[in-house]
Design an enzyme around this catalytic site. Structure first.
Site, mmCIF file in Angstrom:
data_model
loop_
_atom_site.group_PDB
_atom_site.id
_atom_site.type_symbol
_atom_site.label_atom_id
_atom_site.label_comp_id
_atom_site.label_asym_id
_atom_site.label_seq_id
_atom_site.Cartn_x
_atom_site.Cartn_y
_atom_site.Cartn_z
ATOM 1 N N HIS A 1 83.223 47.391 68.710
ATOM 2 C CA HIS A 1 84.773 47.614 68.856
ATOM 3 C C HIS A 1 85.054 46.209 69.549
ATOM 4 C CE1 HIS A 1 88.138 48.798 71.373
ATOM 5 N NE2 HIS A 1 88.292 49.525 70.282
ATOM 6 N N GLY B 1 95.247 47.935 71.004
ATOM 7 C CA GLY B 1 95.135 48.071 69.492
ATOM 8 C C GLY B 1 93.751 47.423 69.498
ATOM 9 N N CYS B 2 92.911 47.715 68.339
ATOM 10 C CA CYS B 2 91.644 47.368 68.281
ATOM 11 C C CYS B 2 91.119 47.098 66.865
ATOM 12 C CB CYS B 2 90.903 48.496 68.760
ATOM 13 S SG CYS B 2 91.577 49.056 70.182
ATOM 14 N N GLY B 3 89.512 46.787 66.793
ATOM 15 C CA GLY B 3 88.997 46.826 65.337
ATOM 16 C C GLY B 3 87.637 47.734 65.615
ATOM 17 N N ARG C 1 91.833 41.389 65.366
ATOM 18 C CA ARG C 1 92.285 42.576 65.674
ATOM 19 C C ARG C 1 92.153 42.827 67.278
ATOM 20 N NH1 ARG C 1 93.149 45.699 61.249
ATOM 21 N NH2 ARG C 1 93.827 47.433 62.561
#
Lengths: 364, 505, 246
Positions: A183, A18-20, A47
């Site tokens: 990221h 999961g990420c930003g 995140r």
């Protein structure tokens, strides 16, 4: 042992994350400090979980802009000698040095990080094909080394750590670029290997990705039949290769590339006007293996443009904003407001509404 | 030698308290099992004739009949009842054993050793009840990249997609000829296919007049016997399938016993009535791969390149190389029919001992075509013993574009898999040419049932795709990551190209 | 004691911010102004209180008002995703746009959004007895609006021209009502939904909530009420009854 966990080579497993994501472009092509994208990304640290962040900047090596710059991470010194020998054999090594870093508490174990400014030797046909071939070979063959950036006048900086830590470590604020992407990662495993963080790079493409591809198996085998070797077993790698195949090799315009990766539903294609209908239908039939399924929002950058793209059901967040010549993309609006408190326009691109920002007078 | 009383395969158990001697069973059974005994004034059964089709049991107004498979105390282990009875028959007749439907031998069932993924936490499943899941499929040749010119928003495509079949779901009806099946059965399948938006297949039966209204959805077969093949036939269908082989009987041709060759069959196939329609094993004009290319292009020329021309082969040891050759010979689609494929009539030994399972065949063909960079050009259709939508989804994940169903479609029409099609006395009106028997199958009703099957499986496919987090079937094709094996050995895993359950991405 | 407290939340984690909010509410503060909110999540989550107003200046993070039970939240700017997630009671007013998943499983209270909302708004809203959740959107909504709705009210006003940009509106709906100002392209509607004529109760309901909505944003109530509204209801309370064979 590679990286953090004994006996665990992250590259054998495909780790979901999961990420930003964030992306910024000055469409006039004027460089700005990487500090901007760091400030933005830090707002999204919720995140991630501190187990991976990274940045990519464009226009950061203006003095050596005609060289391909390889960023390499080494887990061992013997492999460095071997790889440098290989590079000298196949390329003209114009300049090389360790990537400048700063000591940051809590980051480690650290790989060795070097950068090599290379030119292709003779005219062997397509330079890009040459570089790609070698990078795929190196990443497959040299298990303790990884070329994680290989474009001209751009570079990827990434590792296992929080965004602020990685940014400080690589001295991101010291670089000036006209496009930056960043990221922060929430992997569902304990990576120690710095190569698994985003952005992922192919030639001058850099990709940051929030989501997971349920079509990974299909996409990967589709790419393999075109000669791409998926060495990192990440979804992001597949997205980068697909962009390379469709945009560079097949010469599809950007607005068609995004229609291949995230095509409208059949019932929507049915209702399109005749010319568009035929086009969309053909794209989908020809490029079914490139369709990206599963939730994603993706930011892809190249020397001349940046693209923000959502999956067909818009399962992941993406916010865009404009202010003067600047275009911003981020997983959350707060990340944009942190660096641009009063943008002229803010919007949430929908499923079939990709955002494309080009550098004016760029080659696209 | 003393004439022994043979043990029957089925017992006909009649509840005489319920039986009211209406003699319906006597009238209905095509095998003449039930007989009214005037002396005892009750119905008796000649059990040796019973094939176990259950027609009487399901139609007895009193529910007085029970058909049970006779327990075998004959033999277990290495020598099974199957072996014993086969030998007895051969000792009596001196002939080649003939059978029908698909093989039931205990070869490993690969589909039952594969399980599917479901998306969870890191990836959401899609809700197929409320959200879009697309299973529309295209069969035929296509270019592997798009070339175009553009002016603003106007595009001129510089490639043409070959003629394509557009089907609403990746399931089509397999080739089952008029001859093997009754006209009513063919009609039922044809109607269902047209209504649903998929295709049916003429098999080697030619195209009967009454099936003409459904020809626009028919894949017309050109087999070695070239039965019923003329220009009109080729024009009428939506695609042409060159039948080189079929899974039930690799290496030999189609087989329609003389008992089933009525006047009408004979007229459609253009052969003398009552003769056996035994198609030659090879096409006599195809002795090597370049001959196949020649036939493919002959058909394309004859139809002005207006419809896909494909090839159907049986899955055999060299299937990957053969497939590669066929694709390079210009086929628009390729049908791989596996070991478990059904048939109206085939020699038992060939049906049970020749060919390889479709799961492995699809996996190796798909991989080989990808290795050669030619997979994307054509469509791959898997065939041979697909029992449920789970099998279909697994086949697509292994690499197929679509699937043919034969036996399953007949089961929808009422077949009870008694495996007596070759006798031509099908009580259910499916695998017979006897007009009295085939009248029992109402084509409209049959069409509704076949349509229901297509619909139900398609909905299940959508549910499974949604559960895997996939909303377009293109993303399932060849997606081996969505499969895991349970209880297969290393070699099998390698051939199928899948991991074992428990292994991560 | 002073009933209004101003807090500059710059640099605070969301945990600290929310703990502070709970503390203030417990102490009897009736009004709180949060300044420099930037991505702070879960503001007002699980907060159970009556007669409390929280002003949010800046950009609140995800899950604003999740599981909230009573307070009023006023947001001066855009909100992000998951606003009013499973909210029980209270009022959220957004002077801007909001993101996806607004009002997911909402069970009561009201949400007013001046501008647009994103995807999957009002999924599985529920109503029972006097518990009646209401969402009023001043701009447009995207796909999957009211998905699997079991109860409650969604009103889309489209004051900038567009009401719906997308499809699968009301997919799986089996309770509740969606009102769209103006006409609706039937192709945007899912198969579980049908257009029904408005009754007097509908008009009263619309008047009541749109009036309050207009009060907050200074919109012209009379002008809006001159428009025709399309009422969407589920065709069936058991839309998948004939899908499964038992």
């Amino acid at each position: 042992m590679v990286g953090g966990v004994k006996g665990f080579d992250e590259r054998r497993f495909r780790i979901s994350s999961g990420c930003g994501v964030v992306g910024v472009i000055d469409r006039e092509g004027r460089p700005f400090s990487g500090e901007l994208v760091v400030s933005s990304l830090c707002v999204l640290s919720e995140r991630g979980n501190g187990l991976g962040s990274g940045f990519a900047g464009y226009g950061i090596y203006p003095d050596l802009k005609d060289c391909f710059c390889f960023h390499v991470m080494y887990y061992g010194t013997e492999v460095k000698e071997l790889l440098e020998g290989y590079l000298r054999e196949h390329f003209e090594m114009v300049f090389f040095e360790p990537i400048p870093t700063k000591e940051v508490k809590g980051l480690g174990p650290l790989p060795l990080l070097w950068r090599y400014f290379l030119k292709c030797k003779e005219d062997q046909g397509s330079e890009e094909e040459e570089i790609l071939r070698h990078v795929m070979f190196i990443n497959r063959r040299f298990r303790k080394a990884c070329v994680f950036s290989s474009g001209k006048n751009m570079g990827v900086f990434k590792g296992v750590g929080e965004p602020e830590a990685i940014a400080e470590f690589y001295r991101i604020p010291d670089y000036q670029g006209y496009i930056w992407i960043g990221h922060t990662r929430f992997p569902t495993n304990t990576p120690g290997w710095w190569g698994g963080a985003h952005p992922f790079n192919v030639l001058d493409l850099a990709v940051v990705h929030n989501g997971e591809l349920s079509s990974y198996g299909t996409n990967r085998r589709y790419l393999e039949s075109w000669g791409y070797q998926c060495t990192l077993l990440t979804d992001t790698e597949v997205i980068a290769y697909l962009f390379d195949l469709l945009y560079r090799k097949h010469k599809l315009d950007l607005d068609l590339v995004v229609k291949v990766l995230s095509p409208p539903f059949w019932f929507q294609i049915q209702e399109a006007e005749n010319g568009e209908k035929e086009l969309l239908r053909s794209l989908r039939i020809i490029y079914g293996g490139a369709l990206l399924n599963g939730p994603f929002s993706v930011i892809v950058a190249s020397s001349n443009w940046i693209v923000g793209l959502n999956d067909r059901m818009k399962l992941r967040p993406l916010v865009a904003a404009k202010s003067g010549d600047f275009l911003y993309l981020a997983s959350e609006e707060a990340a944009i407001r942190a660096i641009c408190p009063t943008p002229e326009e803010v919007w949430r691109p929908g499923a079939f509404e990709p955002v494309i920002g080009r550098v004016k007078d760029g080659q696209t | 030698m003393v004439r022994r009383r043979r043990r029957p395969e089925f017992y006909v158990i009649r509840d005489y308290k319920r039986c009211n001697e209406c003699r319906a069973c006597e009238r209905l059974c095509a095998y003449a099992v039930h007989v009214y005994d005037k002396k005892t004034r009750r119905l008796e059964a000649e059990e040796l004739k019973c094939v176990g089709c259950h027609f009487c049991e399901e139609h007895c107004p009193q529910g007085a009949i029970r058909i049970e498979r006779a327990l075998s105390t004959f033999s277990e282990g290495r020598w099974s009842t199957y072996d014993l009875f086969n030998i007895y028959k051969q000792a009596e007749t001196g002939r080649v054993l003939l059978t029908s439907t698909g093989s039931n031998r205990p070869y490993r069932d690969y589909f039952s050793h594969m399980v599917l993924n479901a998306a969870q936490v890191t990836n959401p499943s899609i809700d197929p009840l409320r959200e879009p899941v697309e299973i529309k499929t295209f069969i035929g040749k296509r270019p592997t990249r798009l070339l175009y010119e553009r002016e603003g928003q106007t595009f001129r495509l510089r490639v043409s997609l070959g003629p394509l079949l557009e089907i609403e779901s990746p399931i089509m009806f397999a080739a089952m000829s008029y001859g093997a099946l009754s006209l009513n059965a063919c009609k039922a399948l044809a109607m269902a296919a047209c209504e649903f938006g998929t295709c049916w297949n003429t098999g080697e039966g030619g195209l009967h007049e009454e099936l003409r209204p459904y020809a626009h959805r028919a894949i017309v077969q050109v087999a070695s016997g070239r039965f019923g093949v003329n220009r009109e036939y080729l024009e009428a269908g939506c695609a042409i399938e060159i039948k080189i082989g079929q899974g039930a009987k690799p290496g030999i041709g189609g087989h329609l016993p003389g008992e089933k060759v009525t006047e009408e069959i004979a007229a459609t196939r253009m052969i003398p009535p009552s003769t056996d329609a035994l198609s030659p094993a090879p096409h006599h004009d195809i002795y090597s791969i370049e001959d196949l290319k020649q036939l493919i292009y002959a058909l394309k020329e004859a139809t002005d390149y207006s419809k896909p021309v494909g090839v159907k082969i049986a899955a055999v040891h060299n299937v990957a190389a053969i497939a590669s050759g066929i694709v390079r010979a210009g086929a628009d689609f390729l049908v791989i029919d596996g070991l478990h494929g059904g048939t109206g009539a085939a020699p038992t030994m060939i049906r049970d001992n020749m060919g390889i399972p479709v799961e492995i065949a699809i996996a190796v063909v798909d991989q080989r075509l990808r290795d050669e960079g030619i997979r994307e050009e054509v469509s791959l259709i898997a065939s041979g013993g697909f029992r449920n939508s789970g099998d279909v989804v697994k086949a697509i994940a292994l690499g197929a574009d679509a699937v043919y169903i034969g036996t399953a479609a007949l089961l929808a029409l009422g077949c009870h898999l008694c495996r007596s099609c070759h006798l031509g006395k099908c009580n259910w009106g499916i695998a017979t040419q006897d007009p009295q028997l085939s009248k029992r199958l109402n084509p409209e009703e049959g069409a509704q049932r076949a349509y229901n099957l297509l619909q139900a499986w398609s909905l299940e496919i959508k549910e499974m795709l949604g559960a895997m987090g996939i909303n377009a079937i293109e993303s399932l094709k060849g997606n081996r990551e969505q499969l895991r094996a349970v209880g297969l050995n290393e070699k099998e895993l390698k051939l199928l190209g899948i991991k074992h359950a428990g292994e991560p991405w | 004691m002073r009933a209004c407290t101003i807090v500059d939340v710059t640099g605070l984690s969301y945990r600290t911010l929310n703990a502070l909010l709970r503390h203030l509410v417990q102490k009897g503060v009736r009004e709180v102004i949060l300044k420099n909110v930037l991505g702070h999540r879960f503001i007002g989550a699980g907060l159970k209180a009556e007669g409390i107003t929280i002003h949010v200046e800046g950009t609140p993070g995800n899950d604003l008002g999740a599981f909230m039970d009573g307070p009023t939240l006023l947001v001066y700017g855009n909100a992000q995703d998951c606003v009013a997630n499973t909210m029980d009671a209270g009022e959220i007013v957004i002077y801007g746009d909001a993101g996806d998943l607004l009002g997911y499983s909402m069970r009561g209270g009201r949400v007013f959004v001046m501008g647009d909302v994103g995807y999957r708004v009002g999924i599985h809203m529920k109503a029972w007895g006097s518990q009646m959740p209401v969402i009023v959107i001043g701009g447009k909504a995207y796909d999957f609006l009211g998905e699997y709705m079991a109860g409650g009210t969604i009103i889309i006003l489209g004051l900038k021209g567009e009401t719906l940009r997308g499809s699968f509106i009301g997919t799986g709906m089996h309770g509740g009502t969606i009102y769209i100002r103006g006409e609706v392209d039937k192709r945007a509607l899912a198969k579980e939904v049908e257009v029904m004529p408005l009754k007097d109760e509908d008009v009263s309901l619309l008047k009541k909530h749109i009036y309050d909505f207009c009060q907050y944003f200074s919109f012209d109530f009379q002008k809006i009420m001159k428009s025709e509204f399309t009422k969407l209801k589920p065709k069936d309370i058991r839309p998948y009854a004939r899908l499964y064979s038992y």
